[in-house]
Design a protein around this motif. Structure first.
Motif, PDB file in Angstrom:
ATOM      1  N   HIS A 102       0.865  -1.186   0.000  1.00  0.00           N
ATOM      2  CA  HIS A 102       0.000   0.000   0.000  1.00  0.00           C
ATOM      3  C   HIS A 102       0.903   1.238   0.000  1.00  0.00           C
ATOM      4  O   HIS A 102       1.768   1.375   0.870  1.00  0.00           O
ATOM      5  CB  HIS A 102      -0.883  -0.007   1.256  1.00  0.00           C
ATOM      6  CG  HIS A 102      -2.314   0.326   0.994  1.00  0.00           C
ATOM      7  ND1 HIS A 102      -2.709   1.517   0.429  1.00  0.00           N
ATOM      8  CD2 HIS A 102      -3.449  -0.374   1.222  1.00  0.00           C
ATOM      9  CE1 HIS A 102      -4.029   1.522   0.331  1.00  0.00           C
ATOM     10  NE2 HIS A 102      -4.511   0.392   0.796  1.00  0.00           N
ATOM     11  N   LYS A 223     -17.297  -0.682  -3.083  1.00  0.00           N
ATOM     12  CA  LYS A 223     -17.649  -0.748  -1.663  1.00  0.00           C
ATOM     13  C   LYS A 223     -18.943   0.023  -1.427  1.00  0.00           C
ATOM     14  O   LYS A 223     -19.045   1.197  -1.768  1.00  0.00           O
ATOM     15  CB  LYS A 223     -16.520  -0.162  -0.813  1.00  0.00           C
ATOM     16  CG  LYS A 223     -16.767  -0.288   0.679  1.00  0.00           C
ATOM     17  CD  LYS A 223     -15.540   0.092   1.481  1.00  0.00           C
ATOM     18  CE  LYS A 223     -15.738  -0.198   2.951  1.00  0.00           C
ATOM     19  NZ  LYS A 223     -14.557   0.086   3.744  1.00  0.00           N
ATOM     20  N   ASP A 329      -7.491  -9.167   3.012  1.00  0.00           N
ATOM     21  CA  ASP A 329      -7.580  -7.756   3.410  1.00  0.00           C
ATOM     22  C   ASP A 329      -8.353  -7.707   4.717  1.00  0.00           C
ATOM     23  O   ASP A 329      -9.574  -7.768   4.732  1.00  0.00           O
ATOM     24  CB  ASP A 329      -8.289  -6.925   2.328  1.00  0.00           C
ATOM     25  CG  ASP A 329      -8.329  -5.449   2.706  1.00  0.00           C
ATOM     26  OD1 ASP A 329      -7.642  -5.069   3.680  1.00  0.00           O
ATOM     27  OD2 ASP A 329      -9.039  -4.679   2.039  1.00  0.00           O
TER      28      ASP A 329
HETATM   29  C1  AOS Z   1     -11.127  -0.510   2.077  1.00  0.00           C
HETATM   30  O1  AOS Z   1     -12.193  -0.704   2.652  1.00  0.00           O
HETATM   31  C2  AOS Z   1     -10.621  -1.438   1.135  1.00  0.00           C
HETATM   32  O2  AOS Z   1     -10.899  -2.743   1.504  1.00  0.00           O
HETATM   33  C3  AOS Z   1      -9.218  -1.280   0.534  1.00  0.00           C
HETATM   34  O3  AOS Z   1      -8.787  -2.496   0.019  1.00  0.00           O
HETATM   35  C4  AOS Z   1      -8.177  -0.623   1.344  1.00  0.00           C
HETATM   36  O4  AOS Z   1      -7.210  -0.152   0.463  1.00  0.00           O
HETATM   37  C5  AOS Z   1      -7.482  -1.499   2.373  1.00  0.00           C
HETATM   38  O5  AOS Z   1      -8.409  -2.113   3.192  1.00  0.00           O
HETATM   39  C6  AOS Z   1      -6.509  -0.710   3.235  1.00  0.00           C
HETATM   40  O6  AOS Z   1      -7.188   0.238   3.999  1.00  0.00           O
END
Ligand code: AOS
Ligand code: ZN
Ligand code: ZN
Length: 432
Positions: A102, A223, A329
């Motif tokens: 990230h 989302k 995740d």
């Molecule tokens: C956020 O709700 C998402 O699931 C993303 O993938 C986000 O980049 C990751 O969870 C890091 O915060």
């Protein structure tokens, strides 16, 4: 920088020997159960061994509740230490040689050094994730009211540039996909012009897409909700599909299991995206009230199995272009992240192997005959099979641990590493 992880294949092998006799008996019993159903134990071990899932770099530190984050000792302080923890995970479970990064959280000063650090530990960099949902220090324009879909073209440009930078960093690290999730949305009715925001998003994504290397994919993550949000811009798979379709053949949809309304039939979304040639990948987690809140398979293992039932069906049918990327995740609030990530990777692998056990001929016949009970029975027969001995044998054959959590705890990894990694100063709130 931390010392290399002290666990070796030899240490794991000696721990494995303690379990050998019991595991042998359990595996033998399972092999005979499977043989009666026409399944070959060794062939399934081979499929389990070939399974791959990426670990999210951001999952290695503890997450937070809405009120606070309670860090544990020995959390990784930088991306190199995150890679060290990923190495420990992969040594034990053997199916996670990929790390998803990230940016800017993991922005390396020296990409070559980071790549070498990962490769020395048998790891490779998976998808690059951009971050335009937070403001960073020194950033000229704020994302308070959005990023790629912001009404101001200057903010959109800044967010596009960030994504292009993620691609550049990813190229240097040997990655080949960019995952884009935006926190853009409205908090009040009427705040956002729905069509204009989506048009702005597409325009921004087109600029990012134009910077994508020929062998890369871009994965669009939808989302439905955020706390205190009234609407989000890429709210569902249909919107995501629409954008991926317009962007072109290198754009795909990513399904995060925590990003849907309660009771949504996620496996059907998966089937639709497969059919439309746009399923790019997953963020696996489990979800009760919010997103990314629980470990994969911890509350809805049957849903996870049903998702894999669709994936295995597509694999067996050799659907053209079907190569989804699997990633975890999750936010770990009360568990040791290394333990949660190991267990979660194994739970996703379990769902895959269980789905491989489905008697496809019986299922087809039941569907043809409109025999709902028999169709469900075909699925349940696979889902209720305890494949734990098979998974343990697969791990052992790959040099991993029959019981990864037991070996991890016995190694006192966290305790040892904590001495080299003083507790982080930041004690902020927030679910990552
Ligand atoms: C956020 O709700 C998402 O699931 C993303 O993938 C986000 O980049 C990751 O969870 C890091 O915060
Ligand atoms: Zn996600
Ligand atoms: Zn999420």
């Amino acid at each position: 920088m931390s010392k290399p992880f002290q666990l070796t294949h030899d240490v794991i092998a000696s721990e494995n020997r303690r379990l050998e006799a019991d595991l042998g008996r359990d595996a033998e019993h399972l092999a005979s159960v499977l043989a009666r159903r026409g399944a070959v134990f060794e062939a399934l071990v081979a499929r389990a061994r070939a399974f791959r899932i990426a670990v999210p770099s951001w999952g290695l530190a503890t997450g937070g509740t809405r009120f606070a984050r309670f860090p544990i000792a020995g959390e990784p302080r930088d991306v190199f230490e995150k890679i060290d923890d990923c190495h420990a995970i992969n040594l034990l479970v053997g199916i996670t040689p990929l790390v998803s990064l990230h940016i800017p959280w993991d922005k390396p000063r020296d990409a070559g050094a980071l790549k070498a650090h990962a490769e020395e530990r048998g790891l490779a960099i998976d998808s690059m994730n951009s971050n335009t949902f937070e403001d960073q220090e020194g950033q000229p324009l704020s994302y308070k009211y959005g990023s790629l879909a912001h009404p101001d073209p200057a903010v959109r440009r800044q967010a596009v540039e960030h994504n292009l930078e993620c691609i550049e960093i990813g190229r240097a690290l040997g990655a080949s996909s960019l995952t884009v999730w935006i926190g853009d949305g409205g908090n009040f009715a009427g705040q956002m012009h729905f069509r204009d925001a989506l048009a702005a998003y597409l325009d921004s994504m087109q600029a990012i897409y134009a910077g994508l290397p020929a062998n890369w994919r871009v994965l669009l993550e939808h989302k439905l909700f955020e706390p205190a949000f009234y609407s989000t811009v890429i709210n569902d798979w249909g919107t995501s599909y629409w954008a991926a379709e317009r962007l072109g053949p290198q754009a795909f949809c990513l399904v995060d299991l925590g990003h849907h309304a309660p009771n949504v039939n996620i496996e059907m979304i998966v089937a639709r995206l497969i059919q439309f040639g746009k399923l790019g990948g997953f963020h696996f987690n489990d979800s009760k009230y919010g997103d990314d809140d629980l470990d994969a398979g911890s509350t809805k293992p049957f849903q996870l199995f049903l998702v894999f039932n669709e994936l295995v069906d597509a694999e067996l049918a050799a659907v053209p272009g079907f190569t989804p990327a699997y990633m975890l995740d999750q936010s770990h609030n009360v568990t040791d992240p290394i333990e949660s990530l190991m267990v979660s990777a194994m739970e996703v692998q379990r769902a895959y192997v269980q789905a491989c056990l489905v008697d496809r001929a019986a299922l087809d016949a039941a569907q043809e005959a409109n025999d709902a009970l028999a169709a469900l029975a075909a699925l349940k027969a696979a889902f209720t099979t305890d494949v734990s001995p098979l998974l343990a044998m697969a791990r052992r054959a790959a040099g991993g641990a029959a019981d990864p959590v037991a070996v991890y705890r016995a190694s006192r990894y966290r305790e040892v590493i904590a001495k080299e990694r003083p507790a982080p100063p930041r004690r902020g709130a927030g679910i990552v």
